[in-house]
Structure formats: structure tokens, C-alpha cells
Enzyme design. Structure first.
Site, short mmCIF file in Angstrom:
data_model
loop_
_atom_site.label_atom_id
_atom_site.label_comp_id
_atom_site.label_asym_id
_atom_site.label_seq_id
_atom_site.Cartn_x
_atom_site.Cartn_y
_atom_site.Cartn_z
N GLU A 1 0.81 -1.22 0.00
CA GLU A 1 0.00 0.00 0.00
C GLU A 1 0.85 1.28 0.00
O GLU A 1 0.35 2.35 -0.35
CB GLU A 1 -0.96 0.00 1.20
N GLY B 1 -12.65 -4.03 2.01
CA GLY B 1 -13.72 -4.89 1.52
C GLY B 1 -15.00 -4.07 1.35
O GLY B 1 -15.41 -3.37 2.28
N MET C 1 -9.06 -2.49 8.51
CA MET C 1 -8.54 -2.88 9.83
C MET C 1 -7.71 -1.78 10.54
O MET C 1 -7.10 -2.08 11.56
CB MET C 1 -7.72 -4.17 9.67
N GLU C 2 -7.70 -0.57 9.99
CA GLU C 2 -6.86 0.49 10.60
C GLU C 2 -7.52 1.87 10.68
O GLU C 2 -7.21 2.66 11.58
CB GLU C 2 -5.54 0.66 9.81
N ASP D 1 -12.08 -6.36 -2.61
CA ASP D 1 -12.95 -7.54 -2.49
C ASP D 1 -14.28 -7.07 -1.92
O ASP D 1 -14.45 -5.88 -1.66
CB ASP D 1 -12.30 -8.57 -1.56
N1 ADE Z 1 -8.98 -5.11 3.66
C1 ADE Z 1 -9.26 -5.49 2.40
N2 ADE Z 1 -10.31 -6.32 2.36
C2 ADE Z 1 -10.70 -6.50 3.65
C3 ADE Z 1 -11.71 -7.26 4.26
N3 ADE Z 1 -12.53 -8.04 3.54
N4 ADE Z 1 -11.82 -7.21 5.62
C4 ADE Z 1 -10.99 -6.43 6.34
N5 ADE Z 1 -10.00 -5.70 5.82
C5 ADE Z 1 -9.86 -5.72 4.48
#
Ligand code: ADE
Length: 233
Positions: free
Chosen positions: A17, A83, A175-176, A199
Site C-alpha cells: 500500500e 472490503g 482494519m486500521e 474484495d
Molecule cells: N482489507 C481489504 N479487504 C478487507 C476485508 N474483507 N476485511 C478487512 N479488511 C480488508
């Protein structure tokens, strides 16, 4: 937004990233702290500090605190992948953080500092991001200003995705971001999180992630570069 001379702190969770930002910047010093490597230098004519903070809320909060409080960065950006959860969002679409929350936080936390469920993205940085994304060649997908939900979990199944959607109606999960926004709020500094969808946080997430991570990470980095350029305009 912060003044013109402010050093921009730029964090990504994964090497992938921040790789293209690191490759493009003129680095004049590197410092190691809290398990991360911080590159200081000039990118698109502006002073920046770029680091891969590692995955998860605590790594992100530690690095954001260090940049804002120990090294005096005037603002913080977090660029990367996420996501997609929001209606109509697809891989390679972008979510810029109009607001952020934690999807794994017990409501009891609201009794304690900072006593809030949502952190706002900085309006000036959001406007800059909007202008950057309108530049030709920056985006491959659609642009949305929306809600980013953060938790210490890679969301890769329909049931968890649906539970998070019902609880906090995010446009995307990662997640951050909210951890960085929480630190920026406490420090009184502007913050924006920019995420390209890799995703859809569903049962196919692991496969989609592998297929899209490179293009998604590069697009978020490209937006940061365009923001740096647009800040002069
Ligand atoms: N970062 C990218 N895709 C993610 C997901 N599905 N869950 C958490 N963090 C992500």
C-alpha cells in the site's frame, strides 16, 4: 485543512500500500520506531513522512500517534484497500472517509473518552480528495464519500459481513482507519482515509483480494499523489 507547510503523515498497513509512494519520494532520512520504518522526504513538492504501519488497530494507532505527536505531522492520510459492503460498491471503487467507526466495539466504550461512535473525515481533505479523484487517469472505478468501519478482523464470509452491515451500515470494512481517525481526533489534527475496494468481504473475499490487491493499492496511492499535486492548485 492544515497549513501549506505542514508535513503530511501517510500510512498504509501493508508494504504494497505504500510501495509506489516510497518509490516516488525523495527520501532524506529514515527512522525506525514502534516496529515500523518511517521515511521522511519530499513527494510531489511537499514534505511527507511515509510508513507501513502494519495490520490492525494497535499498529495503526501507534504509528499515527508517533507521526502526529512525536514528529509533528500536521495531518494524516491512510491509503489502502478495503472490503466493499455498501450497496452498489464494486472492486476498484473508492471510498473516502466521510466518517469512520469501529465495527468490533462494545457500546460500553461510549461511556469513556472520546465518547463517540463516529469520527468525521476532515472536510478540507475530503474536498481535496474529491478534486484529486476528478483528475483524468486517477480512478478506474467509482468514487464515494462514505462510512468506513474498522475492526481487528479480515471479513471474508457473508454472515459476518451481514452482521456488520446491520450493526453499523458501512460502505467498506478494513482494519486500521478508525484507529488512525481516533488518534487524529485526540490530537486535534485532520485525517482522511482513502480505500480502494479489493474484495466484497464475502465468501469469495480471499480470492478477489489476491486478484485485486495490486491494482487497488496502486489506485489509492495514485489518489494520494494527486492530492499532493492538487494541494498546490
Ligand atoms: N482489507 C481489504 N479487504 C478487507 C476485508 N474483507 N476485511 C478487512 N479488511 C480488508
Amino acid at each position: 485543512m492544515a497549513n501549506d507547510t505542514a508535513v503530511w503523515g501517510i500510512l498504509g498497513a501493508l508494504d504494497r500500500e505504500v510501495a509506489s509512494l516510497r518509490a516516488e519520494m525523495a527520501v532524506d532520512r529514515v527512522e525506525s520506531a514502534l516496529g515500523a520504518e518511517f521515511a521522511f522526504g519530499v513527494l510531489r513538492g511537499r514534505r511527507v513522512a511515509v510508513a507501513c504501519c502494519g495490520v490492525g488497530k494497535v499498529n495503526a494507532a501507534a504509528c499515527a500517534t508517533w507521526l502526529l505527536c512525536a514528529r509533528g505531522c500536521g495531518l494524516i492520510l491512510n491509503a489502502g484497500i478495503a472490503g466493499a459492503v455498501g450497496h452498489g460498491l464494486r472492486t476498484l471503487d473508492v471510498v473516502a472517509s466521510r466518517e469512520l467507526c469501529f465495527h468490533d466495539q462494545d457500546p460500553v466504550m461510549l461511556k469513556y473518552f472520546p465518547k463517540r461512535r463516529l469520527f468525521a473525515g476532515d472536510p478540507g481533505l475530503l474536498a481535496l480528495c474529491r478534486r484529486a479523484c476528478a483528475r483524468p487517469g486517477v480512478l478506474q472505478g467509482a468514487y464515494r464519500e462514505g462510512r468506513v468501519a474498522t475492526g481487528d478482523r479480515f471479513v471474508a464470509d457473508r454472515a459476518t459481513r451481514d452482521r456488520i452491515a446491520a450493526a453499523c451500515a458501512p460502505d467498506c470494512v478494513e482494519m486500521e482507519g478508525a484507529a488512525i481517525a481516533h488518534v487524529a481526533f485526540a490530537a486535534g489534527k485532520p485525517c482522511l482515509v482513502i480505500r480502494t475496494m479489493s474484495d466484497c468481504a464475502d465468501d469469495e473475499a480471499d480470492v478477489a483480494y489476491d486478484d485485486f490487491i495490486d491494482r487497488a493499492a496502486d489506485q489509492s496511492a495514485r489518489i494520494v499523489l494527486a492530492m499532493l499535486e492538487e494541494a498546490w492548485a
